[in-house]
Design an enzyme around this catalytic site. Sequence first.
Site, PDB file in Angstrom:
ATOM      1  N   SER A   3     -57.153  -0.394  52.233  1.00  0.00           N
ATOM      2  CA  SER A   3     -57.631   0.934  52.898  1.00  0.00           C
ATOM      3  C   SER A   3     -57.836   0.500  54.447  1.00  0.00           C
ATOM      4  O   SER A   3     -57.710  -0.496  54.680  1.00  0.00           O
ATOM      5  CB  SER A   3     -58.767   1.423  52.312  1.00  0.00           C
ATOM      6  OG  SER A   3     -59.907   0.834  52.641  1.00  0.00           O
ATOM      7  N   LYS A   4     -58.444   1.554  55.087  1.00  0.00           N
ATOM      8  CA  LYS A   4     -58.956   1.139  56.629  1.00  0.00           C
ATOM      9  C   LYS A   4     -59.373  -0.029  57.002  1.00  0.00           C
ATOM     10  O   LYS A   4     -59.444  -0.704  57.597  1.00  0.00           O
ATOM     11  CB  LYS A   4     -59.769   2.386  57.040  1.00  0.00           C
ATOM     12  CG  LYS A   4     -58.935   3.675  57.767  1.00  0.00           C
ATOM     13  CD  LYS A   4     -58.904   3.539  59.088  1.00  0.00           C
ATOM     14  CE  LYS A   4     -57.636   3.838  59.743  1.00  0.00           C
ATOM     15  NZ  LYS A   4     -56.419   3.088  59.920  1.00  0.00           N
ATOM     16  N   ARG A   5     -60.348  -0.154  55.866  1.00  0.00           N
ATOM     17  CA  ARG A   5     -61.454  -1.540  56.017  1.00  0.00           C
ATOM     18  C   ARG A   5     -60.666  -2.925  56.014  1.00  0.00           C
ATOM     19  O   ARG A   5     -61.335  -3.755  56.282  1.00  0.00           O
ATOM     20  CB  ARG A   5     -62.706  -1.172  55.276  1.00  0.00           C
ATOM     21  CG  ARG A   5     -62.237  -1.663  53.830  1.00  0.00           C
ATOM     22  CD  ARG A   5     -63.535  -1.460  52.879  1.00  0.00           C
ATOM     23  NE  ARG A   5     -62.978  -1.380  51.593  1.00  0.00           N
ATOM     24  CZ  ARG A   5     -62.879  -2.168  50.823  1.00  0.00           C
ATOM     25  NH1 ARG A   5     -63.417  -3.399  50.886  1.00  0.00           N
ATOM     26  NH2 ARG A   5     -62.539  -2.068  49.314  1.00  0.00           N
ATOM     27  N   HIS A   6     -59.420  -2.712  55.599  1.00  0.00           N
ATOM     28  CA  HIS A   6     -58.605  -3.996  55.780  1.00  0.00           C
ATOM     29  C   HIS A   6     -58.006  -4.135  56.899  1.00  0.00           C
ATOM     30  O   HIS A   6     -56.964  -4.990  56.994  1.00  0.00           O
ATOM     31  CB  HIS A   6     -57.703  -3.921  54.633  1.00  0.00           C
ATOM     32  CG  HIS A   6     -58.559  -4.066  53.119  1.00  0.00           C
ATOM     33  ND1 HIS A   6     -58.412  -2.889  52.422  1.00  0.00           N
ATOM     34  CD2 HIS A   6     -59.231  -5.013  52.498  1.00  0.00           C
ATOM     35  CE1 HIS A   6     -59.273  -3.178  51.357  1.00  0.00           C
ATOM     36  NE2 HIS A   6     -59.943  -4.426  51.454  1.00  0.00           N
ATOM     37  N   GLY A   7     -58.314  -3.472  57.822  1.00  0.00           N
ATOM     38  CA  GLY A   7     -57.872  -3.536  59.250  1.00  0.00           C
ATOM     39  C   GLY A   7     -56.393  -2.368  59.327  1.00  0.00           C
ATOM     40  O   GLY A   7     -56.552  -1.765  58.604  1.00  0.00           O
TER      41      GLY A   7
END
Length: 494
Positions: free
Chosen positions: A257-261
């Site tokens: 997801s987004k939080r993985h960059g």
Amino acid sequence: MSAETGQVRVRFAPSPTGALHIGGARTAYFNWLFARKHGGVFVLRIDDTDRQRSTEASYRQILDSLRWLGITWDEGPEVEGPFGPYRQSERLSVYREQLDRLWEQDKVYACFCSPEKLAEEREQAQREGRAPRYAGHCAGLSLEEQRRRIAAGEPHAFRLRTASTGQTVVRDVIRGEVTFDNRELDDFIVWKTDGMPTYHFASCVDDALMHITHVIRAEEHLSNTPRHVALFQALGVQPPVFAHVPMILAPDRSKLSKRHGATSVEEYREQGILPEALVNYLLLLGFSPGEDREIVSRDEAVQLFDLERVAKHAAVYDVKKLEWINAHYVHNMSPDALLDQIWPELEGRGWTGPDPAREQLAWLRTAVEFARERTRTVRDLPDMLRYYFEAPESYDEKGARKHFRPETAVRLQAAADRLADVRPFGAVEVEKAFRSLISDLGIKGGDLIHPTRLALTGVTVGPGLFDVMVLLGRDECVARMRRAAQWIELNAQS
Ligand code: GLU
């Protein structure tokens, strides 16, 4: 092979509800590779029947990202082809026609059950620990009765009649035969109360009419496949061959997801990842080229690709690997190609103009060639060239503490004096002058070379110093070395 066209025909069918993400791009690439390998046709179809969530901006961006990646389509929007249009929103009359045909054949029926009633039944099933399935209230209505109620304006959906006994076997190239119990299948909705086809219906109608031979898509759709098989049967066509490609997980094996960059093609592009590097990386997400190979060009991938060798298990996203692959491609790009990419940036910074003289172009090419080895992304390149255009305003702090000692000032001045006489100002000549000064002063090479680099570039690492000096030119070198000597006299602590 399609019986109609005698060709392999595959499709990538994104829903334009956001950017093209790494998973979608990988699905697109696998389809493209498979088509190219078998001399087939790669169709781009836009699944935009969800009017609420589909946007024109996302549609544009998906096309743009695919083109940037070099994943070109043989049939699809803007290219068109014999089975178009290729945007589902432009095919509603096609779906309605197929629905009416199936209705006529009693393969689908109108359902008048209210959403409240259906929700209640679903909850009831949940309470009793049963899988929710449609109870078939409307399955027995005669065609006349259905028509009468529709004519009277009753809201209605359409459902497909499905078998409730037996099994559905899905042939999946990657997963083998996957068997589903038909008791899990109910008479599902193919046409919604709002007058729109469901994803399942539109997708299967299109796959049938577009003569798709292989459906290569994300694993999350495997559970939809028995429904699709039932739909293909109702439509009177042979189901395509399926291949469900594995999920892509984050390094901690959670959902990516987004939080993985960065995960969208657009973001990678902004970060200076090259399209060749990204498609190379996409290949490794689920496919192993063998012999521990990691660098595989598009052409080689077409040769090597084999659906049967796609992994069943999830692929793990590894940004370090992507960066490493990108660095490889950057290092192997020609200086001209690199210059092409960074030219707008160089112009924007006022470092060059639209019509550079031949000498300036040659000079820039050499600067890029030297910098290329040390850069990991094209985006970093302009900053690595900064010191050729701007004298350092400050010096790397750690470097200055180490290399700008009180005794360094005199050495830099002496070196500047010697440079003033070096003719021609070539790397060999400059090096010779430096070596002789080093020996005259009775110091180690590094005692002069490190401070000089810092004086000229403001940083402690870079390409060969004498090459940098030649590119900077004599006057600039002399001026920067004298300025650094002054700086040291003012600032250096003993
Ligand atoms: N529009 C669907 C998606 O983006 C396509 C699935 C399929 O390939 O059938 O997931």
